[in-house]
Design a protein around this motif. Sequence first.
Motif, PDB file in Angstrom:
ATOM      1  N   ARG A 227       0.681  -1.186  -0.116  1.00 15.54           N
ATOM      2  CA  ARG A 227       0.018   0.127  -0.028  1.00 15.54           C
ATOM      3  C   ARG A 227       0.798   1.301  -0.112  1.00 15.54           C
ATOM      4  O   ARG A 227       1.942   1.212   0.681  1.00 15.54           O
ATOM      5  N   VAL A 228       0.561   2.266  -0.570  1.00 14.26           N
ATOM      6  CA  VAL A 228       1.035   3.753  -0.796  1.00 14.26           C
ATOM      7  C   VAL A 228       0.182   4.471   0.180  1.00 14.26           C
ATOM      8  O   VAL A 228      -0.898   4.797   0.160  1.00 14.26           O
ATOM      9  N   CYS A 229       0.767   5.146   1.237  1.00 16.33           N
ATOM     10  CA  CYS A 229      -0.026   5.810   2.438  1.00 16.33           C
ATOM     11  C   CYS A 229       0.237   7.139   2.288  1.00 16.33           C
ATOM     12  O   CYS A 229       1.505   7.761   2.226  1.00 16.33           O
ATOM     13  N   ARG A 230      -0.678   7.889   1.927  1.00  8.85           N
ATOM     14  CA  ARG A 230      -0.649   9.525   1.910  1.00  8.85           C
ATOM     15  C   ARG A 230      -1.672  10.231   2.629  1.00  8.85           C
ATOM     16  O   ARG A 230      -2.513  10.750   2.288  1.00  8.85           O
ATOM     17  N   PRO A 231      -1.241  10.058   4.103  1.00 13.45           N
ATOM     18  CA  PRO A 231      -2.326  10.929   4.991  1.00 13.45           C
ATOM     19  C   PRO A 231      -2.172  12.294   4.588  1.00 13.45           C
ATOM     20  O   PRO A 231      -3.275  13.006   5.181  1.00 13.45           O
ATOM     21  N   ASN A 232      -1.104  12.979   4.054  1.00 16.24           N
ATOM     22  CA  ASN A 232      -1.220  14.274   3.845  1.00 16.24           C
ATOM     23  C   ASN A 232      -0.275  14.670   2.887  1.00 16.24           C
ATOM     24  O   ASN A 232       0.645  13.678   2.338  1.00 16.24           O
ATOM     25  N   HIS A 233      -0.060  15.812   2.234  1.00 17.44           N
ATOM     26  CA  HIS A 233       0.789  16.258   1.144  1.00 17.44           C
ATOM     27  C   HIS A 233       2.426  15.891   1.598  1.00 17.44           C
ATOM     28  O   HIS A 233       3.201  16.011   0.693  1.00 17.44           O
ATOM     29  N   ASN A 234       2.566  16.085   2.563  1.00 16.69           N
ATOM     30  CA  ASN A 234       3.981  16.170   3.002  1.00 16.69           C
ATOM     31  C   ASN A 234       4.609  14.703   3.429  1.00 16.69           C
ATOM     32  O   ASN A 234       5.757  14.476   3.467  1.00 16.69           O
ATOM     33  N   PHE A 235       3.583  13.733   3.395  1.00 13.62           N
ATOM     34  CA  PHE A 235       4.149  12.587   3.743  1.00 13.62           C
ATOM     35  C   PHE A 235       3.892  11.418   2.629  1.00 13.62           C
ATOM     36  O   PHE A 235       2.635  11.234   2.175  1.00 13.62           O
ATOM     37  N   ARG A 236       4.556  10.383   1.989  1.00 15.70           N
ATOM     38  CA  ARG A 236       4.366   9.383   1.093  1.00 15.70           C
ATOM     39  C   ARG A 236       5.130   8.156   1.561  1.00 15.70           C
ATOM     40  O   ARG A 236       6.295   8.036   1.335  1.00 15.70           O
ATOM     41  N   GLY A 237       4.503   7.140   2.161  1.00 17.55           N
ATOM     42  CA  GLY A 237       5.128   6.023   2.799  1.00 17.55           C
ATOM     43  C   GLY A 237       4.566   4.948   2.005  1.00 17.55           C
ATOM     44  O   GLY A 237       3.526   4.741   1.470  1.00 17.55           O
ATOM     45  N   PHE A 238       5.596   3.750   1.844  1.00 21.62           N
ATOM     46  CA  PHE A 238       5.286   2.615   1.321  1.00 21.62           C
ATOM     47  C   PHE A 238       5.339   1.424   2.305  1.00 21.62           C
ATOM     48  O   PHE A 238       6.186   1.439   2.957  1.00 21.62           O
ATOM     49  N   GLN A 239       4.126   0.797   2.299  1.00 21.07           N
ATOM     50  CA  GLN A 239       3.753  -0.123   3.199  1.00 21.07           C
ATOM     51  C   GLN A 239       3.975  -1.690   2.849  1.00 21.07           C
ATOM     52  O   GLN A 239       3.392  -1.786   1.724  1.00 21.07           O
ATOM     53  N   GLY A 240       4.713  -2.625   3.635  1.00 16.76           N
ATOM     54  CA  GLY A 240       4.336  -3.804   3.222  1.00 16.76           C
ATOM     55  C   GLY A 240       5.217  -4.539   4.285  1.00 16.76           C
ATOM     56  O   GLY A 240       5.711  -4.191   5.422  1.00 16.76           O
ATOM     57  N   GLN A 241       5.240  -5.941   4.294  1.00 14.25           N
ATOM     58  CA  GLN A 241       6.109  -6.761   5.052  1.00 14.25           C
ATOM     59  C   GLN A 241       7.401  -7.140   4.283  1.00 14.25           C
ATOM     60  O   GLN A 241       7.572  -7.614   3.412  1.00 14.25           O
ATOM     61  N   ILE A 242       8.545  -6.965   5.301  1.00 13.69           N
ATOM     62  CA  ILE A 242       9.862  -7.321   4.732  1.00 13.69           C
ATOM     63  C   ILE A 242      10.089  -8.634   4.647  1.00 13.69           C
ATOM     64  O   ILE A 242       9.928  -9.342   5.581  1.00 13.69           O
ATOM     65  N   GLU A 243      10.411  -9.267   3.359  1.00 13.74           N
ATOM     66  CA  GLU A 243      10.250 -10.770   3.176  1.00 13.74           C
ATOM     67  C   GLU A 243      11.913 -11.189   3.276  1.00 13.74           C
ATOM     68  O   GLU A 243      11.964 -12.358   3.674  1.00 13.74           O
ATOM     69  N   ALA A 244      12.807 -10.239   3.324  1.00  8.38           N
ATOM     70  CA  ALA A 244      14.216 -10.833   3.352  1.00  8.38           C
ATOM     71  C   ALA A 244      15.124  -9.659   3.661  1.00  8.38           C
ATOM     72  O   ALA A 244      14.707  -8.552   3.216  1.00  8.38           O
ATOM     73  N   GLY A 245      16.189  -9.647   4.527  1.00 11.18           N
ATOM     74  CA  GLY A 245      17.139  -8.987   4.612  1.00 11.18           C
ATOM     75  C   GLY A 245      16.857  -7.822   5.755  1.00 11.18           C
ATOM     76  O   GLY A 245      16.020  -8.085   6.431  1.00 11.18           O
ATOM     77  N   LYS A 246      17.504  -6.757   5.697  1.00 10.77           N
ATOM     78  CA  LYS A 246      17.396  -5.677   6.662  1.00 10.77           C
ATOM     79  C   LYS A 246      17.374  -4.250   5.992  1.00 10.77           C
ATOM     80  O   LYS A 246      18.238  -4.348   5.012  1.00 10.77           O
ATOM     81  N   VAL A 247      16.650  -3.145   6.441  1.00 14.36           N
ATOM     82  CA  VAL A 247      16.647  -2.072   5.703  1.00 14.36           C
ATOM     83  C   VAL A 247      17.178  -0.892   7.121  1.00 14.36           C
ATOM     84  O   VAL A 247      16.411  -0.912   8.096  1.00 14.36           O
ATOM     85  N   VAL A 248      17.834   0.068   6.859  1.00 17.01           N
ATOM     86  CA  VAL A 248      18.166   1.131   7.828  1.00 17.01           C
ATOM     87  C   VAL A 248      18.069   2.300   7.258  1.00 17.01           C
ATOM     88  O   VAL A 248      17.958   2.626   6.082  1.00 17.01           O
ATOM     89  N   VAL A 249      17.755   3.306   8.009  1.00 14.64           N
ATOM     90  CA  VAL A 249      17.563   4.773   7.554  1.00 14.64           C
ATOM     91  C   VAL A 249      18.788   5.259   6.803  1.00 14.64           C
ATOM     92  O   VAL A 249      19.972   4.793   7.290  1.00 14.64           O
ATOM     93  N   GLY A 250      18.811   5.897   5.693  1.00 15.99           N
ATOM     94  CA  GLY A 250      19.971   6.210   5.062  1.00 15.99           C
ATOM     95  C   GLY A 250      20.365   5.170   3.909  1.00 15.99           C
ATOM     96  O   GLY A 250      21.323   5.751   2.932  1.00 15.99           O
ATOM     97  N   GLN A 251      19.916   4.019   3.797  1.00 16.98           N
ATOM     98  CA  GLN A 251      20.162   3.076   3.050  1.00 16.98           C
ATOM     99  C   GLN A 251      19.641   3.373   1.382  1.00 16.98           C
ATOM    100  O   GLN A 251      18.614   3.911   1.298  1.00 16.98           O
ATOM    101  N   LYS A 252      20.235   2.851   0.455  1.00 14.92           N
ATOM    102  CA  LYS A 252      20.001   3.205  -0.978  1.00 14.92           C
ATOM    103  C   LYS A 252      19.168   1.999  -1.470  1.00 14.92           C
ATOM    104  O   LYS A 252      19.515   0.937  -1.132  1.00 14.92           O
ATOM    105  N   LEU A 253      17.652   2.228  -1.882  1.00 16.75           N
ATOM    106  CA  LEU A 253      16.924   1.392  -2.338  1.00 16.75           C
ATOM    107  C   LEU A 253      16.365   1.501  -3.613  1.00 16.75           C
ATOM    108  O   LEU A 253      16.696   2.778  -4.152  1.00 16.75           O
ATOM    109  N   PHE A 254      16.171   0.457  -4.354  1.00 12.32           N
ATOM    110  CA  PHE A 254      15.854   0.665  -5.963  1.00 12.32           C
ATOM    111  C   PHE A 254      14.163   0.092  -5.805  1.00 12.32           C
ATOM    112  O   PHE A 254      13.620  -0.665  -5.168  1.00 12.32           O
TER     113      PHE A 254
END
Length: 563
Positions: A227-254
């Motif tokens: 799901r793409v979460c857009r509660p307001n114009h300043n926030f756009r978040g991508f929601q889901g369950q992590i299936e593998a690995g780890k993600v950290v703030v500052g990490q580069k994602l594709f």
Amino acid sequence: MNGLLKFITCGSVDDGKSTLIGHILYDSKLLYTDQEKALLLDSKVGSRGGAIDYSLLLDGLMAEREQGITIDVAYRYFTTEQRSFIVADTPGHEEYTRNMAVGASFAQLAIILVDAKQGVLIQTKRHARICSLMGINHFVFAVNKMDLVNYSQQRFLEIKEDIDMLVKELSLKNSKIIPVSATEGDNVTKPSENMSWYQDEILMTHLERVNVSESVESTDFYMPVQRVCRPNHNFRGFQGQIEAGKVVVGQKLFSLPSNESALVESILVGDKDAKEAVAGQAVTIQLDREVDVSRGCVLSDCENLPVAKNIVTTILWMDDEPLHVGKDYLVKVGTKMIPAIVKDIEYKIDVNTGEHLSIAQVTKNEIIRCEIEFTEKIVVDEFHKNKTLGELIMIDRISHMTSACGVVEHIETHGEKPYFEKESLKAKGYIFEEFYFNLENAFLSRTKTKDKTYHVGDSIPTEGDSFKYPDFFDILSVEDSVAVLIRNAKIADIISIDVYEYGGLPVLDERGFALHIKSQADVDNYLYEYKQLSSDKKMTFVNKWSRFEGYRRIVCNDNFWMI
């Protein structure tokens, strides 16, 4: 305490699956007082002369109790001192194979019951194959009703030999064979005094101790976007369950399949900020810039996850309606729902022998290997590499019923074979393929043609069941920026669409649809509008410029209306 174990019980009709699980619950003192009283009362009016009928704990439907069989999948949750469990009791009758497959899709371990009197049956082999197909790697073969064969060690060894052959044939990774009596409780929750010749683990001990943790599929991070979460114009978040690995703030994602990149700006686990998150957690990820991400896309720190349009899959057909080559379905892979067409059926797998059999039509409960083509490229992987991106279900577009479930065996990552080709110029299409409309079921289908690529000088078919083209015309494939010039039913040239000039001949697209082009000005406007096109306006563009009935038509015969 060991981790949660999710397991399934399956086998042929009346092998004692419900009785086995009922006995575990009863002997483990895992029933509420009112449940135990109801069980004792119901058993008095049952078929066992007043003795406790443990299957009544799971067979909840009236039809199940009347017939003495399981129809629906019954889930039960229980805990011992050693472990927590979720068990799915599934039907044994062939008619309800699809119900059994649903239960298998969630399980880590399968208990397959084998009647000591009857031995290994076709349904036993069918269920073992389906469980293996669903990715279950741990099996317990419980040879049940040993009390009815006088607890014979010789009979157990005979059945064990057949099971060992099945294990070898299916290449099952982890298997155990235990003699039990679900009715009497032998080797279920306590060792049997009647089978002193068996000194290995009893069933409950094995369930409490077995290690079902799988080797990590991949150390790379990936998360299918739910799901793409857009509660307001300043926030756009991508929601889901992590299936593998780890993600950290500052990490580069594709973002796949668009392959755009961005940095992780924030991570929310629930409503709490987090610096990192790991596999199994449901999260909201915010990126530092706008990228093309929607439901069905995948966020990953690896840009090399396969993106493909064509796959080969092994499926269990669960629909009452037969499967035909050329019919299209909705296919769900990960969080992506996409139209797809069945291009070819390679073979049927005989559930008894494992032999590959040729087949033109598929009926319910058959296991087949087939080729599927999506309408566009998606992120998909082989099941043994990435389970979440390698399992799928097929949904009928008319009834919206689940028609099949299966796994991806092979993906074509080198791109689909072009329809037209000259050096670096390549174009897709299906202008010479037939379309059929099934009147009874009201669906369109496209026949599979041989994987032929046309080159300059090749003759082309100008007439078929559902099309008739002139000998002289031009083809414009805007998606591939290619123009194909047909002269006297042969390919005169394949050129870049940028140098194409209108010459007064009929103009078609790569699908065989007539284009509303009568001048060079029309060509220029057509190309200009396509270049300005956004993805959500594609259908409007096609409806404006294309006309289906120009060179394709409706024909009727005994089986189909042909379009």
